[in-house]
Write a protein that holds these residues in place. Structure first.
Motif, PDB file in Angstrom:
ATOM      1  N   UNK A 102      -9.001  -3.134   3.175  1.00 13.02           N
ATOM      2  CA  UNK A 102      -7.854  -2.691   2.381  1.00 13.02           C
ATOM      3  C   UNK A 102      -7.726  -3.508   1.095  1.00 13.02           C
ATOM      4  N   UNK A 103      -7.921  -4.821   1.224  1.00 19.21           N
ATOM      5  CA  UNK A 103      -7.859  -5.669   0.026  1.00 19.21           C
ATOM      6  C   UNK A 103      -8.945  -5.279  -0.968  1.00 19.21           C
ATOM      7  N   UNK A 104     -10.126  -4.942  -0.442  1.00 23.83           N
ATOM      8  CA  UNK A 104     -11.215  -4.505  -1.323  1.00 23.83           C
ATOM      9  C   UNK A 104     -10.852  -3.199  -2.027  1.00 23.83           C
ATOM     10  N   UNK A 105     -10.250  -2.254  -1.238  1.00 27.12           N
ATOM     11  CA  UNK A 105      -9.838  -0.999  -1.862  1.00 27.12           C
ATOM     12  C   UNK A 105      -8.765  -1.229  -2.919  1.00 27.12           C
ATOM     13  N   UNK A 106      -7.796  -2.114  -2.592  1.00 25.51           N
ATOM     14  CA  UNK A 106      -6.752  -2.412  -3.588  1.00 25.51           C
ATOM     15  C   UNK A 106      -7.359  -3.047  -4.822  1.00 25.51           C
ATOM     16  N   UNK A 107      -8.292  -3.965  -4.609  1.00 27.19           N
ATOM     17  CA  UNK A 107      -8.949  -4.608  -5.746  1.00 27.19           C
ATOM     18  C   UNK A 107      -9.723  -3.591  -6.576  1.00 27.19           C
ATOM     19  N   UNK A 108     -10.427  -2.678  -5.887  1.00 28.56           N
ATOM     20  CA  UNK A 108     -11.170  -1.645  -6.609  1.00 28.56           C
ATOM     21  C   UNK A 108     -10.224  -0.725  -7.366  1.00 28.56           C
TER      22      UNK A 108
END
Length: 349
Positions: A215-221
């Motif tokens: 989720x953090x990766x998706x938010x960062x992306x």
């Protein structure tokens, strides 16, 4: 194992390296020792063979604990015959005619040692509880039985030497043993379940961590994409502004160029007009001083330049006479004729 060969009236004895033979003839010892070989008369001889090697005696007996629980004791006694003559005189180790020793002596030894072990073990276990017997009964019984058997006067007088006692197990009855094993099994099962639950909890925690990381990766992306879109929009706006500014500059430059061109063209037209006017003025100044015939000739020349092509021209005498008359007529009379432009002679058809 000793070997006896029978012959008429005589027999031959051949001993073994682990058997102590005693040959009695009419109550007197004739031969004794290990590895003996001799002739004897069967009718008047008695042979006994005592083993001198180490002997193992397994024994199993039951005892009652202080809390009235039945336990079984499994032990193993190692002994040897240190005085074969005394053993042969007190126990039955006689040889049979074929050379094999009877089992009576060994059975007597097993009975004596087994009863001694059982008596001492029963006294010891009767003073302890079941838990104490199971916890430290093996070591206590091993020490007790070893000391008691080695110090027993009967065994010493018989010529039996106790080399060691091993207590292999002290076990309760099967149902009591299962009952005692149940808490431990339950505890082990509980530990196994706890390990399984902890492993599952760790797996769930790791999955949650992985999900949070995803989720953090998706938010960062998404944030990076938002920044990218904003940057692209800013770049597009800047590019549009730069293009509009360039177009404006180009339009100003084109307008200035057109204005300069128009000004230049106007100046050129003005100069041309002024030059044309000056030329006309100069021409009119020249025409003003010319006579009528000359002006007429010039007028014909200019008119001829704009007339269509004339392939055939017919000049009649009337036209020629009129033209000639006009050429030689004074200018004043010609100018007074009505209906004719100035400087042109009147003609008749």
């Amino acid at each position: 194992m000793a070997t006896i060969k029978r012959y008429p009236w005589l027999s031959h004895f051949l001993g073994s390296p682990t058997g102590y033979v005693i040959h009695l003839q009419k109550g007197t010892v004739r031969h004794e020792g290990v590895g003996q070989a001799f002739w004897f008369r069967p009718a008047s001889s008695v042979l006994s063979e005592v083993p001198v090697d180490d002997q193992e005696l397994p024994t199993l007996f039951h005892a009652i604990t202080r809390d009235h629980q039945d336990v079984s004791v499994q032990a193993n006694v190692t002994y040897r015959f240190s005085d074969p003559v005394s053993v042969a005189s007190r126990l039955d180790f006689a040889l049979q005619p074929g050379g094999a020793s009877t089992a009576a002596g060994r059975e007597q030894v097993a009975t004596i040692i087994g009863q001694l072990c059982q008596s001492h073990a029963i006294d010891q276990i009767a003073a302890t509880t079941l838990a104490q017997s199971l916890e430290r009964g093996v070591s206590e019984l091993r020490t007790l039985l070893t000391g008691a058997l080695q110090a027993n006067a009967r065994l010493q007088s018989t010529g039996i030497e106790i080399l060691g006692v091993q207590v292999l197990a002290v076990r309760p009855e099967s149902d009591v043993e299962r009952a005692l094993q149940t808490p431990v099994r339950e505890q082990l099962q509980a530990e196994a379940d706890r390990a399984v639950y902890e492993r599952r909890a760790v797996a769930v925690e790791r999955e949650r961590t992985i999900s949070e990381n995803e989720m953090a990766s998706k938010i960062e992306l998404a944030a990076r994409r938002e920044n990218l879109v904003a940057q692209e929009g800013a770049n597009a706006r800047r590019e549009a502004q730069e293009q509009a500014a360039a177009n404006l500059i180009k339009a100003h430059a084109e307008a200035e160029r057109q204005g300069i061109g128009a000004t230049s063209e106007a100046s050129s037209l003005q100069l041309i007009g002024e030059a044309t006017a000056a030329r006309e003025a100069a021409t009119m100044e020249v025409y003003k001083n010319m006579d009528q015939a000359t002006l007429l000739a010039l007028a014909f020349r200019e008119a001829a330049a704009s007339l269509p092509n004339i392939n055939n021209l017919t000049i009649t005498p009337d036209i020629l006479s009129g033209v000639l008359a006009g050429l030689f007529q004074p200018a004043s009379s010609t100018a007074e004729q009505p209906g004719l432009p100035s400087g042109l002679p009147s003609t008749g058809r």
